[in-house]
Design a protein around this motif. Sequence first.
Motif, PDB file in Angstrom:
ATOM      1  N   PRO A   1      25.632  16.997  18.619  1.00  0.00           N
ATOM      2  CA  PRO A   1      24.996  17.957  17.712  1.00  0.00           C
ATOM      3  C   PRO A   1      23.622  17.477  17.241  1.00  0.00           C
ATOM      4  CG  PRO A   1      27.285  17.594  17.081  1.00  0.00           C
ATOM      5  CD  PRO A   1      26.948  16.556  18.110  1.00  0.00           C
ATOM      6  N   ILE A   2      22.749  18.419  17.005  1.00  0.00           N
ATOM      7  CA  ILE A   2      21.433  18.126  16.439  1.00  0.00           C
ATOM      8  C   ILE A   2      21.616  17.827  14.957  1.00  0.00           C
ATOM      9  CG2 ILE A   2      19.148  19.068  15.960  1.00  0.00           C
ATOM     10  CD1 ILE A   2      19.685  20.990  18.372  1.00  0.00           C
ATOM     11  N   ARG A   3      21.177  16.662  14.534  1.00  0.00           N
ATOM     12  CA  ARG A   3      21.348  16.225  13.151  1.00  0.00           C
ATOM     13  C   ARG A   3      20.240  16.842  12.283  1.00  0.00           C
ATOM     14  NH1 ARG A   3      24.046  11.617  12.162  1.00  0.00           N
ATOM     15  NH2 ARG A   3      22.356  10.683  10.940  1.00  0.00           N
ATOM     16  N   VAL A   4      20.666  17.534  11.224  1.00  0.00           N
ATOM     17  CA  VAL A   4      19.737  18.305  10.402  1.00  0.00           C
ATOM     18  C   VAL A   4      19.863  17.909   8.937  1.00  0.00           C
ATOM     19  CG1 VAL A   4      19.170  20.625   9.562  1.00  0.00           C
ATOM     20  CG2 VAL A   4      19.732  20.273  11.979  1.00  0.00           C
ATOM     21  N   VAL A   5      18.726  17.810   8.261  1.00  0.00           N
ATOM     22  CA  VAL A   5      18.674  17.688   6.801  1.00  0.00           C
ATOM     23  C   VAL A   5      18.051  18.964   6.254  1.00  0.00           C
ATOM     24  CG1 VAL A   5      17.558  16.512   4.852  1.00  0.00           C
ATOM     25  CG2 VAL A   5      18.592  15.169   6.683  1.00  0.00           C
ATOM     26  N   VAL A   6      18.681  19.558   5.249  1.00  0.00           N
ATOM     27  CA  VAL A   6      18.197  20.788   4.632  1.00  0.00           C
ATOM     28  C   VAL A   6      17.532  20.437   3.301  1.00  0.00           C
ATOM     29  CG1 VAL A   6      18.829  23.033   3.685  1.00  0.00           C
ATOM     30  CG2 VAL A   6      20.042  22.139   5.695  1.00  0.00           C
TER      31      VAL A   6
ATOM     32  N   THR B   1      17.843   9.578   9.426  1.00  0.00           N
ATOM     33  CA  THR B   1      16.974   9.800  10.599  1.00  0.00           C
ATOM     34  C   THR B   1      17.392  11.042  11.389  1.00  0.00           C
ATOM     35  OG1 THR B   1      18.285   8.226  11.929  1.00  0.00           O
ATOM     36  CG2 THR B   1      16.290   7.390  10.853  1.00  0.00           C
ATOM     37  N   PRO B   2      17.299  12.208  10.771  1.00  0.00           N
ATOM     38  CA  PRO B   2      17.730  13.441  11.439  1.00  0.00           C
ATOM     39  C   PRO B   2      16.812  13.803  12.599  1.00  0.00           C
ATOM     40  CG  PRO B   2      16.534  13.960   9.438  1.00  0.00           C
ATOM     41  CD  PRO B   2      16.706  12.478   9.446  1.00  0.00           C
ATOM     42  N   ASN B   3      17.318  14.644  13.477  1.00  0.00           N
ATOM     43  CA  ASN B   3      16.471  15.184  14.540  1.00  0.00           C
ATOM     44  C   ASN B   3      15.498  16.214  13.993  1.00  0.00           C
ATOM     45  OD1 ASN B   3      19.555  15.071  15.957  1.00  0.00           O
ATOM     46  ND2 ASN B   3      17.929  13.885  16.948  1.00  0.00           N
ATOM     47  N   VAL B   4      16.005  17.047  13.065  1.00  0.00           N
ATOM     48  CA  VAL B   4      15.200  18.136  12.499  1.00  0.00           C
ATOM     49  C   VAL B   4      15.437  18.225  10.992  1.00  0.00           C
ATOM     50  CG1 VAL B   4      14.787  20.637  12.489  1.00  0.00           C
ATOM     51  CG2 VAL B   4      15.275  19.474  14.652  1.00  0.00           C
ATOM     52  N   VAL B   5      14.359  18.453  10.263  1.00  0.00           N
ATOM     53  CA  VAL B   5      14.454  18.741   8.833  1.00  0.00           C
ATOM     54  C   VAL B   5      14.046  20.192   8.612  1.00  0.00           C
ATOM     55  CG1 VAL B   5      13.546  18.238   6.531  1.00  0.00           C
ATOM     56  CG2 VAL B   5      13.955  16.367   8.147  1.00  0.00           C
ATOM     57  N   LEU B   6      14.943  20.963   7.976  1.00  0.00           N
ATOM     58  CA  LEU B   6      14.606  22.312   7.530  1.00  0.00           C
ATOM     59  C   LEU B   6      13.969  22.171   6.159  1.00  0.00           C
ATOM     60  CD1 LEU B   6      17.762  24.384   8.565  1.00  0.00           C
ATOM     61  CD2 LEU B   6      15.485  24.459   9.594  1.00  0.00           C
TER      62      LEU B   6
ATOM     63  N   LEU C   1      18.151  31.035  13.380  1.00  0.00           N
ATOM     64  CA  LEU C   1      17.838  29.731  12.811  1.00  0.00           C
ATOM     65  C   LEU C   1      18.382  28.610  13.690  1.00  0.00           C
ATOM     66  CD1 LEU C   1      16.583  28.103  10.553  1.00  0.00           C
ATOM     67  CD2 LEU C   1      18.708  28.373   9.247  1.00  0.00           C
ATOM     68  N   VAL C   2      19.594  28.763  14.186  1.00  0.00           N
ATOM     69  CA  VAL C   2      20.158  27.757  15.093  1.00  0.00           C
ATOM     70  C   VAL C   2      19.279  27.623  16.336  1.00  0.00           C
ATOM     71  CG1 VAL C   2      22.083  27.220  16.631  1.00  0.00           C
ATOM     72  CG2 VAL C   2      22.525  27.997  14.295  1.00  0.00           C
ATOM     73  N   ASP C   3      18.837  28.753  16.881  1.00  0.00           N
ATOM     74  CA  ASP C   3      17.959  28.716  18.057  1.00  0.00           C
ATOM     75  C   ASP C   3      16.640  28.028  17.736  1.00  0.00           C
ATOM     76  OD1 ASP C   3      17.275  29.598  20.845  1.00  0.00           O
ATOM     77  OD2 ASP C   3      15.738  30.733  19.768  1.00  0.00           O
ATOM     78  N   ALA C   4      16.072  28.320  16.547  1.00  0.00           N
ATOM     79  CA  ALA C   4      14.815  27.686  16.151  1.00  0.00           C
ATOM     80  C   ALA C   4      14.983  26.178  16.007  1.00  0.00           C
ATOM     81  CB  ALA C   4      14.321  28.295  14.834  1.00  0.00           C
ATOM     82  N   VAL C   5      16.099  25.738  15.422  1.00  0.00           N
ATOM     83  CA  VAL C   5      16.371  24.307  15.284  1.00  0.00           C
ATOM     84  C   VAL C   5      16.466  23.649  16.658  1.00  0.00           C
ATOM     85  CG1 VAL C   5      18.106  22.620  14.573  1.00  0.00           C
ATOM     86  CG2 VAL C   5      17.450  24.463  13.019  1.00  0.00           C
ATOM     87  N   ARG C   6      17.158  24.281  17.581  1.00  0.00           N
ATOM     88  CA  ARG C   6      17.305  23.730  18.934  1.00  0.00           C
ATOM     89  C   ARG C   6      15.952  23.599  19.617  1.00  0.00           C
ATOM     90  NH1 ARG C   6      22.231  26.742  22.016  1.00  0.00           N
ATOM     91  NH2 ARG C   6      21.531  25.297  23.627  1.00  0.00           N
ATOM     92  N   ARG C   7      15.139  24.616  19.472  1.00  0.00           N
ATOM     93  CA  ARG C   7      13.832  24.589  20.131  1.00  0.00           C
ATOM     94  C   ARG C   7      12.914  23.526  19.543  1.00  0.00           C
ATOM     95  NH1 ARG C   7      11.879  30.575  19.740  1.00  0.00           N
ATOM     96  NH2 ARG C   7       9.987  29.661  20.670  1.00  0.00           N
TER      97      ARG C   7
END
Length: 219
Positions: free
Chosen positions: A7-12, A55-60, A117-123
Amino acid sequence: MTTPSRPIRVVVVDDHAMFRTGVRAELGAVGEGVVEVVADAADVEEAVRAVAEHTPNVVLLDVHLPGGGGVEVMRRDRTGSTRYLALSVSDAAEDVIGTIRGGARGYVTKTITGAELVDAVRRVADGDAVFSPRLAGFVLDAFAGTFAVAEVDEDLDRLTEREREVMRLIARGYAYREVAGELFISVKTVETHMSSVLRKLQLSSRHELTRWATDRRLL
């Protein structure tokens, strides 16, 4: 696009607890096995600590945060690998362009659906740049040199970040109750912010405010 093996690790990051909870739930429901929210944060200091720890992959990342705003979080990031996707109620040109200049890989508004949003995070995790359709034009025009964004707007600079959010929504024709629901604040608080906005900008009505904001391309 193939599903990642992990899974892509995300911080909100957002200063509204209800919104963070909603994003967590939405990503969990729609992005199960694809996206994992590892932490959330309400202000700049919390966000910087969360990014350093996880160290997330993506930060929202919300644009307007207590402690310096979303750009400050990116400025203090030392991971070297985390990518940032702005998720904001604001679609004003200066917010979009300033955030991209600050290092974000994309910018989407809070009207986005869970699946989008999930698609945007993946991209973004894959290295793509992602924008809501209307916002892409701001960025292209700005970096092509055909749209000038003022470094400082003295009138706008008089307003707090929350007053700017209220101002834009009211200028677009939102009712006070709709603004309250959008920003997770009370109607009374909206009225207080609106009175302050009109006083600081030396305006007398919503109509004048809409015209003021339209002239500055803030809507």
